[in-house]
Design a protein around this motif. Structure first.
Motif, mmCIF file in Angstrom:
data_model
loop_
_atom_site.group_PDB
_atom_site.id
_atom_site.type_symbol
_atom_site.label_atom_id
_atom_site.label_comp_id
_atom_site.label_asym_id
_atom_site.label_seq_id
_atom_site.Cartn_x
_atom_site.Cartn_y
_atom_site.Cartn_z
ATOM 1 N N GLY A 6 60.864 19.366 8.821
ATOM 2 C CA GLY A 6 60.378 19.609 10.162
ATOM 3 C C GLY A 6 61.318 19.112 11.239
ATOM 4 N N ASP A 68 66.518 18.221 20.417
ATOM 5 C CA ASP A 68 65.747 18.546 19.217
ATOM 6 C C ASP A 68 66.695 18.836 18.061
ATOM 7 N N THR A 108 58.401 13.656 15.219
ATOM 8 C CA THR A 108 58.408 14.893 14.452
ATOM 9 C C THR A 108 57.635 15.926 15.250
ATOM 10 N N LEU A 109 58.227 17.097 15.418
ATOM 11 C CA LEU A 109 57.589 18.165 16.178
ATOM 12 C C LEU A 109 56.739 19.022 15.261
ATOM 13 N N ASP A 110 55.678 19.560 15.811
ATOM 14 C CA ASP A 110 54.813 20.463 15.056
ATOM 15 C C ASP A 110 55.498 21.810 14.902
ATOM 16 N N ASN A 111 55.250 22.434 13.770
ATOM 17 C CA ASN A 111 55.833 23.748 13.520
ATOM 18 C C ASN A 111 54.884 24.887 13.859
ATOM 19 N N HIS A 112 53.630 24.601 14.130
ATOM 20 C CA HIS A 112 52.686 25.692 14.357
ATOM 21 C C HIS A 112 52.543 26.015 15.843
ATOM 22 N N GLU A 113 52.129 27.231 16.095
ATOM 23 C CA GLU A 113 51.921 27.684 17.469
ATOM 24 C C GLU A 113 50.566 27.189 17.954
ATOM 25 N N LYS A 114 50.501 26.901 19.240
ATOM 26 C CA LYS A 114 49.241 26.506 19.854
ATOM 27 C C LYS A 114 48.732 27.686 20.677
ATOM 28 N N THR A 119 45.710 22.659 24.412
ATOM 29 C CA THR A 119 46.495 21.616 23.774
ATOM 30 C C THR A 119 45.648 20.992 22.685
ATOM 31 N N ARG A 120 46.302 20.331 21.772
ATOM 32 C CA ARG A 120 45.578 19.630 20.718
ATOM 33 C C ARG A 120 44.946 18.379 21.288
#
Length: 139
Positions: A6, A68, A108-114, A119-120
């Motif tokens: 990731g 990044d 660590t960055l998220d790999n999924h789309e929001k 926002t989460r």
């Protein structure tokens, strides 16, 4: 960080000595940005500049940069490179208190789309123990 999978955002905050001119600060950041031109070092989304936050929680870290990396391993390659180490040594010499004028934070960055417009939720909320103001909600 426990996984090399990731993408990773590398964030560096600097507290320069007062006699270090803005042009010299930007020269450091330009040298760091140009590390991406070295074969074997790969990063994206390089951003740098002064702290513009109105909140007042910057702890006198007035400048910073971030970039990044595709993975933790790619970040380690950048960190270990001799040119990076040489720039880092000169940078620390320009900071108030040397290494104490530096804050490095990798996430660590998220790999999924929001979904757009959402926002989460914050999983773990915490306040700053130094200031009761920090426990107040922010925009």
């Amino acid at each position: 960080m426990t996984s090399s999978k990731g993408p990773v955002r590398h964030i560096v905050l600097c507290r320069f000595r007062s006699e270090v001119a803005a042009s010299s600060r930007l020269a450091f950041f330009e040298q760091i940005r140009r590390l991406g031109e070295i074969p074997g070092i790969a990063f994206t989304n390089f951003q740098c500049g002064p702290n513009v936050s109105p909140e007042g929680y910057g702890m006198n870290f007035a400048d910073g940069f971030m970039m990044d990396f595709a993975s933790r391993d790619a970040c380690f390659t950048y960190l270990a490179h001799p040119v990076h180490r040489a720039i880092g040594t000169r940078l620390i010499e320009a900071l108030e208190g040397g290494v104490h004028g530096l804050l490095v934070f990798d996430i660590t960055l998220d790999n999924h789309e929001k979904p757009e417009g959402k926002t989460r939720p914050v999983l773990h909320q915490h306040g700053d123990a130094r200031s009761p103001r920090a426990a107040q909600p922010h925009d």
